[in-house]
Design an enzyme around this catalytic site. Structure first.
Site, PDB file in Angstrom:
ATOM      1  N   CYS A 163      34.979  43.093  28.681  1.00  0.00           N
ATOM      2  CA  CYS A 163      35.597  42.846  29.985  1.00  0.00           C
ATOM      3  C   CYS A 163      36.511  41.634  29.992  1.00  0.00           C
ATOM      4  O   CYS A 163      37.133  41.327  31.017  1.00  0.00           O
ATOM      5  CB  CYS A 163      34.515  42.702  31.047  1.00  0.00           C
ATOM      6  SG  CYS A 163      33.364  44.089  31.058  1.00  0.00           S
ATOM      7  N   HIS A 341      34.901  47.613  38.765  1.00  0.00           N
ATOM      8  CA  HIS A 341      35.089  46.803  37.557  1.00  0.00           C
ATOM      9  C   HIS A 341      35.934  47.582  36.561  1.00  0.00           C
ATOM     10  O   HIS A 341      35.485  48.584  36.004  1.00  0.00           O
ATOM     11  CB  HIS A 341      33.722  46.472  36.961  1.00  0.00           C
ATOM     12  CG  HIS A 341      33.759  45.453  35.867  1.00  0.00           C
ATOM     13  ND1 HIS A 341      34.933  44.970  35.319  1.00  0.00           N
ATOM     14  CD2 HIS A 341      32.750  44.813  35.190  1.00  0.00           C
ATOM     15  CE1 HIS A 341      34.654  44.094  34.373  1.00  0.00           C
ATOM     16  NE2 HIS A 341      33.346  43.984  34.277  1.00  0.00           N
TER      17      HIS A 341
END
Length: 413
Positions: A163, A341
């Site tokens: 991420c 996300h």
């Protein structure tokens, strides 16, 4: 070192496929979350995702013959890069192609094509597997295809740090320009892994929110007491970075200046952040040092804010450690409450959110924050946008494996 500025932005997200639509929707608190339609979720506990809607690659300039040779994450990268270059009014035919670089990150890459072709292997045999499998699958192909489309012959590679991938890409691209390895770099992140295999993996590690299938827009609730996991998103966020000298010579419009980049490793656990956010503290501290600004000068923080128990708690602690008393006054929000996300694309799209916030004087909210966790007691801009002029923003991105990145961007002057 050379000063580095942002002259173009591109965004394809669950809340809009242009930067202006994306930003307007996040400041309005419009959720991009809904029930997943990319695959059959019948046997899954989590049925919620943040999918990109109405995306037609050809409308962004991708040739029809190329679409079937690109996995969805590559399509996002090429489309968003073309969007950003157009926004920058950058005519690459007039540039020295060897001075134009591409650096695009992705956390997972071509998971959809991997699933599809593995099924074909099992059902039809090895001779039926697509010859395009490997070039569609590999993460560096996002940068590769963007370079091909733009004719960019300068440095080109990819970052892969879960991420933190998109944020790492932007930070390293800034370094390329500062070191005089390039005059222009197209940089950011892309991701498209809303698939059955992706969901099964994240679901079985108890990372996804599974309690909001009946009310999908409530699934991502960072810093809320009842948060229970993140929501998978997809999309891309790309910026055009240039040396100030180069941008000035062509009279480019300048959105902002890239002034700080800090990175660290937790060296702690494969998925959990380090206790008390030690790695996040280091990344933010290094970014501030690189930017040569004090914590009190930061006007807005775009938090990593995933809506998971430990990330939100430890990021809160880390911000308190770095910012001291200013931690309780600086406006902070998690735009993942609206976008979900985006994994490897998160750093790119959240960097753009910071840029748009500075330009507009409007800070995006953290929606679904109606019952704040007592341990997450900072100024998280609950539920409604805030009109406030800011000059310097910090954006956090933290990834599995303990990869931490903080980026600082400043209003250009």
């Amino acid at each position: 070192m050379k000063r580095v500025v942002i002259t173009g932005i591109g965004a394809i997200t669950p809340v809009g496929n242009t930067p202006s639509t994306f930003f307007q929707n996040i400041i309005d608190g419009k959720s991009g979350l809904g029930l997943v339609s990319h695959f059959d979720t019948t046997n899954f506990k989590c049925k919620v995702g943040a999918q990109v809607k109405d995306f037609e690659p050809e409308e962004f300039g991708i040739e029809k013959k190329d679409v079937k040779k690109m996995d969805r994450f590559v399509q996002f990268a090429v489309a968003t890069s073309l969007q950003a270059v157009k926004d920058a009014n950058l005519d690459l035919s007039k540039e020295d192609a060897t001075r134009v670089g591409v650096l695009i990150g992705s956390g997972i890459g071509g998971l959809p094509i991997l699933e599809k072709q593995h099924m074909r292997l099992l059902q039809e045999g090895p001779d039926r597997v697509s010859p395009f499998l490997i070039p569609m699958l590999i993460i560096n192909m996002a940068s590769g295809m963007v370079a091909i489309y733009l004719g960019a012959k300068g440095p080109s590679t990819a970052t892969v740090s879960a991420c933190a991938s998109g944020a790492h890409a932007i930070g390293e691209a800034v370094r390329w320009i500062q070191r005089n390895d390039a005059d222009v770099v197209i940089a950011g992140g892309t991701e498209a892994c809303i698939t059955a295999l992706g969901y099964a993996g994240f679901e079985n590690m108890h990372a996804l929110c599974v309690d909001s299938n009946d009310n999908p827009t409530r699934a991502s609730r960072p810093f809320n007491k009842t948060r229970s996991g993140f929501v998978m998103g997809e999309g891309a966020g790309i910026v055009v970075l240039e040396s100030l000298d180069h941008a000035s010579k062509r009279n480019a419009k300048i959105y902002a200046e890239a002034i700080g980049y800090g990175m660290s490793s937790d060296a702690y656990h494969i998925t959990s952040p380090a206790e008390n956010g030690a790695g996040a503290v280091q990344a933010m501290t290094l970014a501030l040092k690189d930017a040569q600004v004090n914590p009190s000068e930061i006007g807005y923080v775009n938090a990593h804010g995933t809506s998971t128990i430990y990330n939100d708690k430890f990021e809160t602690i880390a911000i308190k450690t770095v910012f001291g008393d200013h931690a309780f006054t600086v406006p902070i929000s998690s735009t993942k409450s609206t976008t979900g996300h985006l994994l490897g694309a998160a750093g790119g799209i959240e960097y753009i959110a910071c840029i748009c916030a500075m330009i507009s004087g409007v800070l995006p909210p953290t929606i679904n924050l109606d019952e704040p966790d007592p341990e997450c007691d900072l100024n998280f801009i609950p539920n409604n946008k805030r009109e406030q002029s800011v000059n310097i923003c910090l954006s956090n991105s933290f990834g599995f494996g303990g990869h931490n990145v903080s980026l600082i961007v400043k209003k250009f002057s």
